[in-house]
Design an enzyme around this catalytic site. Structure first.
Site, PDB file in Angstrom:
ATOM      1  N   HIS A 280      -9.425  20.492 -55.561  1.00  0.00           N
ATOM      2  CA  HIS A 280      -8.852  19.503 -56.486  1.00  0.00           C
ATOM      3  C   HIS A 280      -8.166  20.237 -57.630  1.00  0.00           C
ATOM      4  O   HIS A 280      -8.609  21.299 -58.060  1.00  0.00           O
ATOM      5  CB  HIS A 280      -9.946  18.602 -57.071  1.00  0.00           C
ATOM      6  CG  HIS A 280     -10.717  17.830 -56.046  1.00  0.00           C
ATOM      7  ND1 HIS A 280     -11.765  18.377 -55.353  1.00  0.00           N
ATOM      8  CD2 HIS A 280     -10.600  16.553 -55.617  1.00  0.00           C
ATOM      9  CE1 HIS A 280     -12.256  17.463 -54.516  1.00  0.00           C
ATOM     10  NE2 HIS A 280     -11.574  16.350 -54.655  1.00  0.00           N
TER      11      HIS A 280
ATOM     12  N   MET B  59      -8.473  11.133 -57.587  1.00  0.00           N
ATOM     13  CA  MET B  59      -8.081  12.449 -58.107  1.00  0.00           C
ATOM     14  C   MET B  59      -7.654  13.431 -57.010  1.00  0.00           C
ATOM     15  O   MET B  59      -7.720  14.642 -57.190  1.00  0.00           O
ATOM     16  CB  MET B  59      -9.247  13.050 -58.905  1.00  0.00           C
ATOM     17  CG  MET B  59      -9.761  12.151 -60.022  1.00  0.00           C
ATOM     18  SD  MET B  59     -11.218  12.837 -60.798  1.00  0.00           S
ATOM     19  CE  MET B  59     -11.800  11.416 -61.752  1.00  0.00           C
TER      20      MET B  59
ATOM     21  N   ALA C  89     -12.388   9.155 -51.801  1.00  0.00           N
ATOM     22  CA  ALA C  89     -13.144   8.173 -52.553  1.00  0.00           C
ATOM     23  C   ALA C  89     -12.237   7.715 -53.691  1.00  0.00           C
ATOM     24  O   ALA C  89     -11.557   8.538 -54.297  1.00  0.00           O
ATOM     25  CB  ALA C  89     -14.403   8.807 -53.119  1.00  0.00           C
TER      26      ALA C  89
ATOM     27  N   TYR D 100      -8.256  19.415 -60.683  1.00  0.00           N
ATOM     28  CA  TYR D 100      -9.128  19.490 -61.877  1.00  0.00           C
ATOM     29  C   TYR D 100     -10.072  20.694 -61.838  1.00  0.00           C
ATOM     30  O   TYR D 100     -10.674  21.041 -62.848  1.00  0.00           O
ATOM     31  CB  TYR D 100      -9.923  18.194 -62.090  1.00  0.00           C
ATOM     32  CG  TYR D 100     -10.846  17.787 -60.964  1.00  0.00           C
ATOM     33  CD1 TYR D 100     -12.031  18.470 -60.707  1.00  0.00           C
ATOM     34  CD2 TYR D 100     -10.547  16.687 -60.163  1.00  0.00           C
ATOM     35  CE1 TYR D 100     -12.873  18.096 -59.673  1.00  0.00           C
ATOM     36  CE2 TYR D 100     -11.384  16.298 -59.131  1.00  0.00           C
ATOM     37  CZ  TYR D 100     -12.540  17.014 -58.895  1.00  0.00           C
ATOM     38  OH  TYR D 100     -13.366  16.638 -57.872  1.00  0.00           O
ATOM     39  N   GLU D 101     -10.200  21.333 -60.676  1.00  0.00           N
ATOM     40  CA  GLU D 101     -11.053  22.518 -60.599  1.00  0.00           C
ATOM     41  C   GLU D 101     -10.368  23.735 -61.224  1.00  0.00           C
ATOM     42  O   GLU D 101     -10.997  24.775 -61.386  1.00  0.00           O
ATOM     43  CB  GLU D 101     -11.387  22.835 -59.140  1.00  0.00           C
ATOM     44  CG  GLU D 101     -12.253  21.779 -58.482  1.00  0.00           C
ATOM     45  CD  GLU D 101     -12.474  22.072 -57.006  1.00  0.00           C
ATOM     46  OE1 GLU D 101     -13.368  22.876 -56.694  1.00  0.00           O
ATOM     47  OE2 GLU D 101     -11.750  21.520 -56.171  1.00  0.00           O
TER      48      GLU D 101
ATOM     49  N   HIS E  77     -19.481  19.958 -52.092  1.00  0.00           N
ATOM     50  CA  HIS E  77     -18.263  20.059 -51.287  1.00  0.00           C
ATOM     51  C   HIS E  77     -18.298  21.411 -50.589  1.00  0.00           C
ATOM     52  O   HIS E  77     -17.938  22.418 -51.184  1.00  0.00           O
ATOM     53  CB  HIS E  77     -17.010  20.028 -52.176  1.00  0.00           C
ATOM     54  CG  HIS E  77     -16.655  18.676 -52.681  1.00  0.00           C
ATOM     55  ND1 HIS E  77     -15.474  18.048 -52.356  1.00  0.00           N
ATOM     56  CD2 HIS E  77     -17.321  17.826 -53.488  1.00  0.00           C
ATOM     57  CE1 HIS E  77     -15.434  16.864 -52.955  1.00  0.00           C
ATOM     58  NE2 HIS E  77     -16.538  16.706 -53.651  1.00  0.00           N
TER      59      HIS E  77
HETATM   60  N1  HPA Z   1     -11.131   6.910 -60.923  1.00  0.00           N
HETATM   61  C1  HPA Z   1     -10.609   8.071 -60.476  1.00  0.00           C
HETATM   62  N2  HPA Z   1     -11.056   8.703 -59.399  1.00  0.00           N
HETATM   63  C2  HPA Z   1     -12.059   8.158 -58.715  1.00  0.00           C
HETATM   64  C3  HPA Z   1     -12.674   6.954 -59.121  1.00  0.00           C
HETATM   65  C4  HPA Z   1     -12.172   6.304 -60.284  1.00  0.00           C
HETATM   66  O1  HPA Z   1     -12.641   5.235 -60.708  1.00  0.00           O
HETATM   67  N3  HPA Z   1     -13.664   6.692 -58.231  1.00  0.00           N
HETATM   68  C5  HPA Z   1     -13.636   7.697 -57.310  1.00  0.00           C
HETATM   69  N4  HPA Z   1     -12.686   8.579 -57.604  1.00  0.00           N
END
Ligand code: HPA
Length: 272
Positions: A82, A210, A112, A84-85, A60
């Site tokens: 994010h 996320m 995604a 979570y980072e 990234h």
């Molecule tokens: N779960 C959460 N976040 C995601 C996923 C998933 O399956 N795929 C891509 N990001």
């Protein structure tokens, strides 16, 4: 606010002499890195901009790319932060607020996501119609900066209806079999358990990821019209008889990159 002003000043000092005034922002999700190469303008690494935090995940890159894209003036975020980072949600959504003060009125947020709706297939695109904030957190907690937006912002139309229509029409023109649905936003970083995915399906979620939710909350708070597009990179946990891994997410994202680029390009050309 002080930080935002400094960031805006720094960015403007680069783009104003070049005659660029961005009107549309776009946050590029994983695997959309090459999009940026098509923007004719200026690249500014986050690390250079006062107030910006650099992204910590490999793959990234953290750049703002501001310039002309098929006669539209746009600002693209190549790489996002994010939760979570380890950043605060205020850090995560900071660039969205900077966009507001650069004069940006509309934002396209891509991500995604895992497919929860069993009618989905990896590689599908989903126009986000609505979301559920499952992060247990909120970027607007704390003292409200009234210059940005109201204390209690309305979320009745988190994703702009006209932009959704435009995305649907564009998909039709390009013969893309588009899906629409509800995005569940979680913190990660672990993927969900099968029981969690069953629960989220009962709650009405079609896809899960996320990112995006905090950014959309901040965008709506700041008065930006939002379009959200998920690309389904995998089926969520427990749907298929296999484990989830980040590599699958990256590989599927890479395999749809060209199609997604074509879709976004056509949307941007027709946005007004
Ligand atoms: N779960 C959460 N976040 C995601 C996923 C998933 O399956 N795929 C891509 N990001």
């Amino acid at each position: 606010m002080e930080n935002i002003k400094n960031s805006v000043e720094y960015i403007e000092q680069k783009i104003v002499p070049a005659g660029i005034k961005p009107e549309l922002g776009i946050i590029l999700g994983s695997g959309l890195g090459n999009f940026a190469a098509e923007i004719k303008g200026i690249t500014i690494p986050y690390s250079e901009i006062p107030g910006f935090k650099p992204s910590t995940i490999k793959g990234h890159s953290g750049n703002l790319i501001i310039g002309e894209f098929y006669s539209k003036k746009i600002l693209a975020m190549q790489g996002r932060l994010h939760f979570y980072e380890g950043y605060s949600l205020q850090d995560v959504i900071y660039p969205v607020r900077v966009m507001k003060f650069l004069g940006i009125k509309k934002i396209i947020i891509t991500n995604a996501a895992g497919g929860i709706n069993t009618a989905f297939t990896p590689g599908d695109f989903m126009i986000i119609e609505d979301h559920i904030n499952l992060t247990g957190n909120n970027p607007l907690l704390g003292v409200n900066p009234d210059e940005i937006g109201p204390r209690f912002p309305d979320m009745s139309e988190p994703y702009n209806k006209n932009l959704i229509k435009l995305a649907e029409k564009t998909a039709k023109t390009l013969n893309i079999n588009i899906k629409k649905g509800v995005y569940a936003g979680v913190t990660g970083p672990n993927y969900e358990t099968p029981a969690e995915i069953r629960m989220f399906r009962m709650l009405g979620a079609d896809a899960i990821g996320m990112s995006t939710v905090p950014e959309v909350i901040a965008a709506r708070h700041a008065g930006l019209d939002t379009l959200g597009i998920s690309f389904i990179t995998n089926m969520a946990a427990g749907i298929l008889n296999k484990n989830l891994c980040h590599q699958e997410v990256i590989d599927t994202a890479a395999s749809v990159e060209d199609k997604l680029y074509a879709f976004l390009k056509e949307i941007i050309i027709n946005i007004n």
